[in-house]
Design a protein around this motif. Structure first.
Motif, PDB file in Angstrom:
ATOM      1  N   VAL A  85       1.312  -1.279  -0.232  1.00  0.00           N
ATOM      2  CA  VAL A  85      -0.142  -0.137   0.132  1.00  0.00           C
ATOM      3  C   VAL A  85       1.066   1.394  -0.181  1.00  0.00           C
ATOM      4  N   GLN A  86       0.997   2.110  -0.679  1.00  0.00           N
ATOM      5  CA  GLN A  86       1.005   3.518  -0.820  1.00  0.00           C
ATOM      6  C   GLN A  86       0.453   4.810  -1.140  1.00  0.00           C
ATOM      7  N   PRO A  87       0.522   5.552  -0.597  1.00  0.00           N
ATOM      8  CA  PRO A  87      -0.396   6.946  -1.184  1.00  0.00           C
ATOM      9  C   PRO A  87      -0.323   7.675  -2.224  1.00  0.00           C
ATOM     10  N   CYS A  88      -1.811   8.131  -2.184  1.00  0.00           N
ATOM     11  CA  CYS A  88      -1.452   8.733  -3.883  1.00  0.00           C
ATOM     12  C   CYS A  88      -1.489   9.643  -4.615  1.00  0.00           C
ATOM     13  N   ARG A  89      -0.441   9.496  -5.814  1.00  0.00           N
ATOM     14  CA  ARG A  89       0.120  10.916  -5.648  1.00  0.00           C
ATOM     15  C   ARG A  89      -0.985  11.415  -5.299  1.00  0.00           C
ATOM     16  N   PRO A  90      -0.999  13.314  -5.331  1.00  0.00           N
ATOM     17  CA  PRO A  90      -2.280  14.559  -5.449  1.00  0.00           C
ATOM     18  C   PRO A  90      -2.893  14.221  -6.062  1.00  0.00           C
ATOM     19  N   GLU A  91      -3.216  14.219  -7.487  1.00  0.00           N
ATOM     20  CA  GLU A  91      -3.582  14.496  -8.504  1.00  0.00           C
ATOM     21  C   GLU A  91      -4.746  13.185  -8.799  1.00  0.00           C
ATOM     22  N   VAL A  92      -3.691  11.867  -8.227  1.00  0.00           N
ATOM     23  CA  VAL A  92      -4.870  10.514  -8.321  1.00  0.00           C
ATOM     24  C   VAL A  92      -5.269  10.717  -7.289  1.00  0.00           C
ATOM     25  N   ALA A  93      -5.671  11.369  -5.922  1.00  0.00           N
ATOM     26  CA  ALA A  93      -6.521  11.466  -5.105  1.00  0.00           C
ATOM     27  C   ALA A  93      -7.828  12.225  -5.055  1.00  0.00           C
ATOM     28  N   ASN A  94      -6.923  13.210  -5.818  1.00  0.00           N
ATOM     29  CA  ASN A  94      -8.429  14.087  -6.469  1.00  0.00           C
ATOM     30  C   ASN A  94      -9.170  13.514  -6.947  1.00  0.00           C
ATOM     31  N   LYS A  95      -9.192  12.833  -7.738  1.00  0.00           N
ATOM     32  CA  LYS A  95      -9.548  11.943  -8.957  1.00  0.00           C
ATOM     33  C   LYS A  95     -10.765  11.153  -8.240  1.00  0.00           C
ATOM     34  N   HIS A  96     -10.433   9.997  -7.682  1.00  0.00           N
ATOM     35  CA  HIS A  96     -10.993   9.797  -6.929  1.00  0.00           C
ATOM     36  C   HIS A  96     -11.444  10.200  -5.256  1.00  0.00           C
ATOM     37  N   SER A  97     -11.158  10.660  -4.860  1.00  0.00           N
ATOM     38  CA  SER A  97     -11.817  11.013  -3.927  1.00  0.00           C
ATOM     39  C   SER A  97     -13.240  12.669  -4.389  1.00  0.00           C
ATOM     40  N   GLY A  98     -13.003  13.078  -5.219  1.00  0.00           N
ATOM     41  CA  GLY A  98     -13.260  14.147  -5.815  1.00  0.00           C
ATOM     42  C   GLY A  98     -12.587  15.767  -4.977  1.00  0.00           C
ATOM     43  N   TYR A  99     -12.282  15.995  -4.167  1.00  0.00           N
ATOM     44  CA  TYR A  99     -11.840  17.020  -2.975  1.00  0.00           C
ATOM     45  C   TYR A  99     -10.194  17.377  -3.338  1.00  0.00           C
ATOM     46  N   LEU A 100     -10.145  18.323  -2.952  1.00  0.00           N
ATOM     47  CA  LEU A 100      -8.382  18.727  -2.748  1.00  0.00           C
ATOM     48  C   LEU A 100      -7.540  18.180  -2.101  1.00  0.00           C
ATOM     49  N   VAL A 101      -6.657  17.732  -2.967  1.00  0.00           N
ATOM     50  CA  VAL A 101      -6.041  17.621  -1.311  1.00  0.00           C
ATOM     51  C   VAL A 101      -5.325  18.805  -0.637  1.00  0.00           C
ATOM     52  N   GLY A 102      -5.509  18.412   1.200  1.00  0.00           N
ATOM     53  CA  GLY A 102      -5.673  19.623   1.941  1.00  0.00           C
ATOM     54  C   GLY A 102      -6.843  19.666   2.459  1.00  0.00           C
ATOM     55  N   GLY A 103      -8.036  19.134   1.623  1.00  0.00           N
ATOM     56  CA  GLY A 103      -9.585  19.198   1.787  1.00  0.00           C
ATOM     57  C   GLY A 103     -10.182  17.708   1.576  1.00  0.00           C
ATOM     58  N   THR A 104      -8.971  17.265   1.797  1.00  0.00           N
ATOM     59  CA  THR A 104     -10.302  15.684   1.385  1.00  0.00           C
ATOM     60  C   THR A 104     -10.674  15.366   2.513  1.00  0.00           C
ATOM     61  N   SER A 105     -12.337  14.575   2.768  1.00  0.00           N
ATOM     62  CA  SER A 105     -12.765  14.181   3.505  1.00  0.00           C
ATOM     63  C   SER A 105     -13.118  12.687   3.403  1.00  0.00           C
ATOM     64  N   PRO A 106     -13.586  11.871   3.936  1.00  0.00           N
ATOM     65  CA  PRO A 106     -13.834  10.512   3.623  1.00  0.00           C
ATOM     66  C   PRO A 106     -15.551  10.595   3.508  1.00  0.00           C
ATOM     67  N   LEU A 107     -16.134  10.873   3.624  1.00  0.00           N
ATOM     68  CA  LEU A 107     -17.280  11.475   3.352  1.00  0.00           C
ATOM     69  C   LEU A 107     -17.496  12.228   2.081  1.00  0.00           C
ATOM     70  N   GLY A 108     -18.801  11.431   1.037  1.00  0.00           N
ATOM     71  CA  GLY A 108     -19.464  11.519   0.194  1.00  0.00           C
ATOM     72  C   GLY A 108     -18.287  12.243  -1.345  1.00  0.00           C
ATOM     73  N   THR A 109     -17.129  10.833  -1.482  1.00  0.00           N
ATOM     74  CA  THR A 109     -16.191  11.000  -1.989  1.00  0.00           C
ATOM     75  C   THR A 109     -17.421  10.738  -2.973  1.00  0.00           C
ATOM     76  N   ARG A 110     -16.279  11.316  -4.435  1.00  0.00           N
ATOM     77  CA  ARG A 110     -16.367  10.816  -5.958  1.00  0.00           C
ATOM     78  C   ARG A 110     -16.149   9.132  -5.785  1.00  0.00           C
ATOM     79  N   ARG A 111     -15.336   8.827  -5.395  1.00  0.00           N
ATOM     80  CA  ARG A 111     -15.169   7.097  -5.838  1.00  0.00           C
ATOM     81  C   ARG A 111     -16.361   6.561  -4.672  1.00  0.00           C
ATOM     82  N   SER A 112     -17.063   5.764  -4.729  1.00  0.00           N
ATOM     83  CA  SER A 112     -16.539   4.304  -3.072  1.00  0.00           C
ATOM     84  C   SER A 112     -15.167   3.916  -3.193  1.00  0.00           C
ATOM     85  N   MET A 113     -14.764   4.105  -1.913  1.00  0.00           N
ATOM     86  CA  MET A 113     -13.372   3.313  -1.452  1.00  0.00           C
ATOM     87  C   MET A 113     -13.886   2.689  -0.498  1.00  0.00           C
TER      88      MET A 113
END
Length: 159
Positions: A85-113
């Motif tokens: 397991v490794q951290p996602c690159r910021p642009e990949v994390a943004n794409k999965h979550s729908g939030y900008l890194v630094g503002g990522t919430s586990p609630l209401g993400t774009r993609r179910s994870m």
């Protein structure tokens, strides 16, 4: 400060009937949980960071961790049955979550994870986590968060 934003995270909490408080603070680039804890006047241990990671197959997952602790990625991989397991690159994390890194919430993400949480988070009376925007945290009881997210509890913290 201005009015708290309406985000996917806060809409989900309201829809679920979860009581929460809204906390705005001055966001500092790369300031992390130390800045938000200082600005809110709460222990950094109670500020929970939302980390978007991926396994060796590139499948994303979220891990919730105390702000003053790090994740053992080896232990996380072992406990979820992944090779690595490794951290996602910021642009990949943004794409999965729908939030900008630094503002990522586990609630209401774009993609179910899958969402995993450090088990010791549930020993706290109140936690503060990102509300879906930089400079915006929500405060709530860990049990209420668990009702909404149904997370697995792991022990993967490095102090």
């Amino acid at each position: 400060m201005s009015k708290a934003p309406s985000t996917n995270a806060t809409r989900l909490l309201k829809q679920a009937g979860v009581p929460f408080t809204e906390h705005l603070y001055r966001y500092e680039e790369h300031g992390g949980t130390a800045v938000s804890a200082r600005e809110l006047g709460v222990p950094e241990h109670a500020v929970i960071k939302t980390l978007v990671m991926e396994d060796e197959k590139g499948l994303p997952l979220i891990i919730l961790m105390h702000g003053d602790r790090e994740v053992s990625t080896k232990e996380l991989a072992r406990q979820i049955g992944a090779k690595a397991v490794q951290p996602c690159r910021p642009e990949v994390a943004n794409k999965h979550s729908g939030y900008l890194v630094g503002g990522t919430s586990p609630l209401g993400t774009r993609r179910s994870m899958p969402i995993h949480a450090e088990a010791t988070i549930f020993e706290l009376d109140r936690i503060y986590l990102n509300g879906g925007s930089r400079g915006f945290l929500v405060g709530l009881a860990p049990a209420d968060l668990d009702k909404v997210l149904k997370m697995s509890r792991l022990r993967v913290a490095i102090s």
